[in-house]
Scaffold this motif. Structure first.
Motif, PDB file in Angstrom:
ATOM      1  N   SER A   3       0.843  -1.194   0.000  1.00 46.76           N
ATOM      2  CA  SER A   3       0.000   0.000   0.000  1.00 46.76           C
ATOM      3  C   SER A   3       0.880   1.245   0.000  1.00 46.76           C
ATOM      4  O   SER A   3       2.045   1.202   0.434  1.00 46.76           O
ATOM      5  CB  SER A   3      -0.903  -0.011   1.230  1.00 46.76           C
ATOM      6  N   PRO A   4       0.336   2.414  -0.479  1.00 44.82           N
ATOM      7  CA  PRO A   4       1.128   3.661  -0.494  1.00 44.82           C
ATOM      8  C   PRO A   4       1.672   4.023   0.882  1.00 44.82           C
ATOM      9  O   PRO A   4       2.799   4.518   1.008  1.00 44.82           O
ATOM     10  CB  PRO A   4       0.120   4.696  -0.994  1.00 44.82           C
ATOM     11  N   LYS A   5       0.884   3.777   1.922  1.00 45.08           N
ATOM     12  CA  LYS A   5       1.305   4.121   3.281  1.00 45.08           C
ATOM     13  C   LYS A   5       2.545   3.326   3.687  1.00 45.08           C
ATOM     14  O   LYS A   5       3.511   3.881   4.235  1.00 45.08           O
ATOM     15  CB  LYS A   5       0.159   3.850   4.249  1.00 45.08           C
ATOM     16  N   GLU A   8       5.668   4.333   1.564  1.00 48.83           N
ATOM     17  CA  GLU A   8       6.250   5.587   2.019  1.00 48.83           C
ATOM     18  C   GLU A   8       7.038   5.375   3.308  1.00 48.83           C
ATOM     19  O   GLU A   8       8.151   5.928   3.476  1.00 48.83           O
ATOM     20  CB  GLU A   8       5.148   6.622   2.235  1.00 48.83           C
ATOM     21  N   ALA A   9       6.494   4.592   4.220  1.00 42.34           N
ATOM     22  CA  ALA A   9       7.193   4.324   5.483  1.00 42.34           C
ATOM     23  C   ALA A   9       8.511   3.605   5.237  1.00 42.34           C
ATOM     24  O   ALA A   9       9.533   3.913   5.877  1.00 42.34           O
ATOM     25  CB  ALA A   9       6.298   3.494   6.397  1.00 42.34           C
ATOM     26  N   LEU A  10       8.536   2.698   4.298  1.00 41.85           N
ATOM     27  CA  LEU A  10       9.769   1.975   3.983  1.00 41.85           C
ATOM     28  C   LEU A  10      10.806   2.881   3.337  1.00 41.85           C
ATOM     29  O   LEU A  10      12.009   2.735   3.575  1.00 41.85           O
ATOM     30  CB  LEU A  10       9.450   0.783   3.075  1.00 41.85           C
ATOM     31  N   ARG A  11      10.350   3.845   2.519  1.00 37.89           N
ATOM     32  CA  ARG A  11      11.283   4.796   1.908  1.00 37.89           C
ATOM     33  C   ARG A  11      11.924   5.670   2.983  1.00 37.89           C
ATOM     34  O   ARG A  11      13.123   5.971   2.933  1.00 37.89           O
ATOM     35  CB  ARG A  11      10.553   5.654   0.877  1.00 37.89           C
ATOM     36  N   SER A  34      -2.243  -6.008   4.682  1.00 37.13           N
ATOM     37  CA  SER A  34      -2.429  -6.979   3.614  1.00 37.13           C
ATOM     38  C   SER A  34      -1.193  -7.862   3.535  1.00 37.13           C
ATOM     39  O   SER A  34      -0.142  -7.543   4.099  1.00 37.13           O
ATOM     40  CB  SER A  34      -2.644  -6.255   2.284  1.00 37.13           C
ATOM     41  N   SER A  35      -1.294  -8.958   2.814  1.00 38.10           N
ATOM     42  CA  SER A  35      -0.146  -9.834   2.651  1.00 38.10           C
ATOM     43  C   SER A  35       0.979  -9.118   1.913  1.00 38.10           C
ATOM     44  O   SER A  35       2.165  -9.310   2.229  1.00 38.10           O
ATOM     45  CB  SER A  35      -0.559 -11.099   1.897  1.00 38.10           C
ATOM     46  N   ALA A  40       6.407  -6.946   1.850  1.00 36.99           N
ATOM     47  CA  ALA A  40       7.302  -5.822   1.555  1.00 36.99           C
ATOM     48  C   ALA A  40       8.180  -5.491   2.755  1.00 36.99           C
ATOM     49  O   ALA A  40       9.376  -5.180   2.618  1.00 36.99           O
ATOM     50  CB  ALA A  40       6.479  -4.601   1.149  1.00 36.99           C
ATOM     51  N   ILE A  41       7.608  -5.552   3.944  1.00 40.92           N
ATOM     52  CA  ILE A  41       8.368  -5.231   5.158  1.00 40.92           C
ATOM     53  C   ILE A  41       9.478  -6.240   5.402  1.00 40.92           C
ATOM     54  O   ILE A  41      10.630  -5.874   5.662  1.00 40.92           O
ATOM     55  CB  ILE A  41       7.421  -5.162   6.375  1.00 40.92           C
TER      56      ILE A  41
END
Length: 412
Positions: A3-5, A8-11, A34-35, A40-41
């Motif tokens: 998701s965009p949220k 962005e947090a990962l960036r 979501s999965s 992604a994390i």
């Protein structure tokens, strides 16, 4: 895609000098994801090369976050992805690998996918220098895998894992684990049609006070069903006797057929049909000769019952009682006599089966019970011998008194 949220947090974390704190904050803040977000994390954590200590700490927190996810599908999808990542550094993440597999197993079981649950649990390393697993936990894993395989009727693999538990169960004091071990053992014996052993196992469990009263009655019911399905003979008679004397048995629907079998009374087709309604699929499976286990057990019981009613009977008449033709009735009787489960003799020339009194020994090929078999033959031999001696005496007396008559009429 995340998701965009989350993206962005990962960036922001990637551009930060405090990446560990950033990931910890991210993992602790969201309660639902979501999965794609979770994948992604964990990908970002392992790509950042934070060092084994930091990465392991974040992996522990990631597993905790995955545990808080409600969706079984997300747990399974993310779990599979995490396992592939851990596999690259298997020795460093054995504990996390085990935890993720347990989470996935829970998810599979909630979806009633017991085969997948058993397979994912079997991948947990229990013997490793990196991870200490006590005997109780090993037994718990093996019994859980066993029970999952039993849910899909795979008794071969179920028995394989139960045998592993068998080597350590004596070191475990946990009463629940011991109960599940005994129950799994009885279920495997039941599925393998070792009904006498299964009946004993179920009845033993029915006496355990840690089991709820309703479940104790259910296992007693299973014990009766297995005893009824067992091959007729002395061993089954003893099993039926133990169950018949159990005061709780009168509360069960199966008591009627239990009583008739224990007392060697003939069973009607209606009684058998009603009993069959409560049996499991494997208990209704067909044997090599095309008959069901129940049909064969009832036929042998009625044959045993007939042996109590008749001292002798023709093949055709016995077949009529058993629902078979004369040849099949003779074959069934011969098999039970040969296996030491019935005492009797077969006269194939006259087409008659003679039943002896007393109880068979249960020893294959014995066809006797403490000298009972052959008693009637010996009695006949003695009578014939006595008759021959009397005839000889009469003949000798006639020769003395009426030699001319004997010479004319009796001598050849």
């Amino acid at each position: 895609m995340a998701s965009p949220k989350i993206s962005e947090a990962l960036r922001q974390i990637a551009a930060s000098d405090e990446k560990q704190k950033g990931y910890e904050a991210l993992l602790s803040q969201f309660s639902a994801a979501s999965s794609a977000d979770l994948i992604a994390i964990i990908d970002a954590i392992f790509l950042d090369s934070l060092g084994i200590v930091v990465t392991r700490s974040l992996a522990i927190q990631f597993v905790q976050s995955l545990n808080n996810v409600a969706s079984s599908d997300i747990k399974i999808e993310v779990g599979e992805h995490a396992l592939n990542i851990f596999l690259a550094q298997a020795s460093s993440f054995e504990e996390q690998n085990a935890q993720v597999r347990e989470l996935m197993a829970d998810a599979y079981e909630s979806d009633e996918d017991y085969l997948s649950s058993a397979k994912v649990l079997s991948g947990i390393p229990l013997e490793s220098s990196q991870r200490k697993v006590v005997n109780e936990d090993k037994v718990r894993f093996w019994i859980r895998i066993t029970r999952n395989y039993l849910e899909v009727d795979d008794t071969t693999l179920a028995e394989q894992y139960l045998n592993k538990a068998k080597n350590l169960i004596y070191t475990v004091d946990d009463r629940d684990l011991n109960l599940h071990f005994k129950l799994s053992q009885a279920r495997i014996q039941d599925a393998r049609r070792n009904f006498l052993a299964a009946a004993q196992g179920y009845q033993d469990i029915s006496f355990m006070t840690i089991v709820a009263e309703e479940e104790r009655l259910h296992t007693l019911s299973m014990a009766i069903k297995c005893a009824v399905l067992a091959p007729a003979g002395p061993a089954r008679s003893r099993a039926l006797g133990r169950l018949y004397k159990d005061e709780r048995a009168t509360q069960l629907e199966e008591f009627g057929i239990l009583e008739k079998m224990f007392l060697d009374r003939l069973l009607s087709a209606e009684e058998v049909e009603k009993f069959a309604e409560g049996l499991q699929v494997h208990q209704l499976a067909k044997t090599a000769d095309g008959s069901t286990v129940l049909a064969k057990a009832v036929m042998e019981h009625n044959l045993r019952g007939a042996s109590r009613l008749y001292s002798n009977i023709r093949f055709e008449a016995l077949g009529l009682l058993l629902g078979l033709n004369g040849d099949k009735a003779e074959e069934a009787t011969a098999r039970m006599i040969e296996q030491g489960r019935l005492v009797g003799r077969i006269d194939q020339i006259e087409g008659i089966i003679s039943f002896e009194g007393g109880e068979a020994t249960g020893e294959k090929g014995s066809n006797r019970s403490e000298g009972v078999v052959g008693k009637e033959i010996r009695r006949w031999d003695s009578n014939v011998e006595g008759l021959a001696e009397e005839v000889e005496k009469v003949t000798s007396e006639l020769q003395l008194r009426y030699p001319a008559f004997v010479a004319a009429h009796l001598m050849i």
